[in-house]
Design a protein around this motif. Structure first.
Motif, mmCIF file in Angstrom:
data_model
loop_
_atom_site.group_PDB
_atom_site.id
_atom_site.type_symbol
_atom_site.label_atom_id
_atom_site.label_comp_id
_atom_site.label_asym_id
_atom_site.label_seq_id
_atom_site.Cartn_x
_atom_site.Cartn_y
_atom_site.Cartn_z
ATOM 1 N N THR A 4 23.472 116.273 113.590
ATOM 2 C CA THR A 4 22.356 115.652 114.279
ATOM 3 C C THR A 4 22.749 115.581 115.755
ATOM 4 N N LEU A 5 21.868 116.066 116.605
ATOM 5 C CA LEU A 5 22.168 116.213 118.026
ATOM 6 C C LEU A 5 21.241 115.327 118.852
ATOM 7 N N PHE A 6 21.798 114.715 119.882
ATOM 8 C CA PHE A 6 21.039 113.798 120.723
ATOM 9 C C PHE A 6 20.678 114.483 122.029
ATOM 10 N N ASN A 7 19.412 114.344 122.434
ATOM 11 C CA ASN A 7 18.935 114.992 123.659
ATOM 12 C C ASN A 7 19.181 114.073 124.858
ATOM 13 N N TYR A 8 20.445 113.925 125.223
ATOM 14 C CA TYR A 8 20.823 113.019 126.317
ATOM 15 C C TYR A 8 20.116 113.372 127.617
ATOM 16 N N ALA A 9 19.955 114.661 127.871
ATOM 17 C CA ALA A 9 19.386 115.111 129.144
ATOM 18 C C ALA A 9 17.932 114.684 129.307
ATOM 19 N N ALA A 10 17.238 114.447 128.205
ATOM 20 C CA ALA A 10 15.797 114.183 128.270
ATOM 21 C C ALA A 10 15.454 112.696 128.330
ATOM 22 N N VAL A 11 16.435 111.825 128.207
ATOM 23 C CA VAL A 11 16.137 110.388 128.137
ATOM 24 C C VAL A 11 15.519 109.904 129.448
ATOM 25 N N THR A 12 14.353 109.315 129.362
ATOM 26 C CA THR A 12 13.633 108.860 130.544
ATOM 27 C C THR A 12 14.201 107.538 131.046
ATOM 28 N N ASP A 13 13.856 107.200 132.269
ATOM 29 C CA ASP A 13 14.286 105.908 132.815
ATOM 30 C C ASP A 13 13.740 104.749 131.988
#
Length: 263
Positions: A60-69
């Motif tokens: 399971t992979l987390f989309n760290y780059a896409a996390v909004t403010d």
């Protein structure tokens, strides 16, 4: 002088990277209220998992780059909500879900704060192997590290080897960050599922020619999995679809690359 410093780093780094903390009972946290009616929904954490966590093969992979403010603020608020509560006033099951979700949420927060980073092991100070000994939250007036939560609270108080499948260190070799926030009402089923899926994945157990490669967690924390080779094999075979032979030759490996989606 510079050569001596580099040699020192070369000698010390493997010791830091291979050291695994022992369970260290912390009496302060050994209290609960069996009559408590308080519950946490962990809804905010679930919303973030639904939005940014994605299954790909055995990971399971987390989309760290896409996390909004806004979602970073949601994560901060969720952690603040947890740490504002003294978990010792809760039932044991509520406490367990509290600590595991707090550990995982803080880990994600640490990665987001430093992203892009290729491994959690790159966080922390110059001589640190990751952020696990940094004080990251305060609960009931006590500053805590991630190692405190895992090795001084969860492991010694519950003595449940499935804890290793619940806490996530943001690495591909680690048991997956679970897609469902842990809930007291479903705790045993969630822990069983986490154990089963990891042990039946190649990163948990895989055959490599005449040898069997296990995750390094079974070497680092052998004491939690029966205390010796046969104990580890017995634990694994509680969950594995194809049993591990009792006479198996074991080797260990672990992938510290970040559990990131994309990039």
């Amino acid at each position: 002088m510079q050569k001596h410093f580099i040699l020192l780093l070369w000698l010390v780094f493997p010791l830091i990277s291979q050291a695994a903390p022992k369970a260290d009972y912390w009496a302060m946290w050994d209290a609960h209220n069996p009559d408590s009616q308080a519950t946490f929904t962990h809804h905010s954490w679930q919303v973030l998992l639904d939005k940014y966590l994605q299954s790909q093969g055995q990971h399971t992979l987390f989309n760290y780059a896409a996390v909004t403010d806004n979602d970073k603020a949601t994560l901060d608020h969720y952690i603040d909500m947890l740490t504002a509560r003294d978990p010792r006033t809760l039932t044991k099951d509520e406490q367990y879900a509290y600590w595991v979700n707090l550990y995982n949420a803080v880990t994600v927060k640490l990665i987001i704060a430093e992203y892009p980073v290729r491994s959690i092991t790159k966080l922390g100070g110059l001589f640190s192997f990751g952020p696990w000994d940094d004080e990251v939250v305060t609960v009931a007036g006590e500053p805590l590290t991630l190692n405190d939560i895992e090795h001084r609270i969860l492991r010694p108080l519950w003595q449940d080897p499935r804890t290793h499948y619940a806490v996530n260190c943001a690495s591909l070799g680690c048991p997956n960050l679970q897609p469902q926030a842990f809930q007291a009402s479903a705790l045993d089923a969630q822990l069983e599922h986490a154990a089963y899926t990891f042990i039946n994945s190649d990163k948990g157990v895989s055959q490599q020619g005449e040898k069997w490669q296990l995750s390094s967690i079974y070497e680092w924390f052998e004491a939690d999995f029966g205390g010796d080779k046969q104990g580890v094999i017995a634990h694994i075979n509680q969950y594995r679809d194809i049993p591990l032979p009792q006479e198996a030759t074991l080797e260990y490996d672990y992938n510290w690359d970040l559990n990131q989606l994309g990039n």
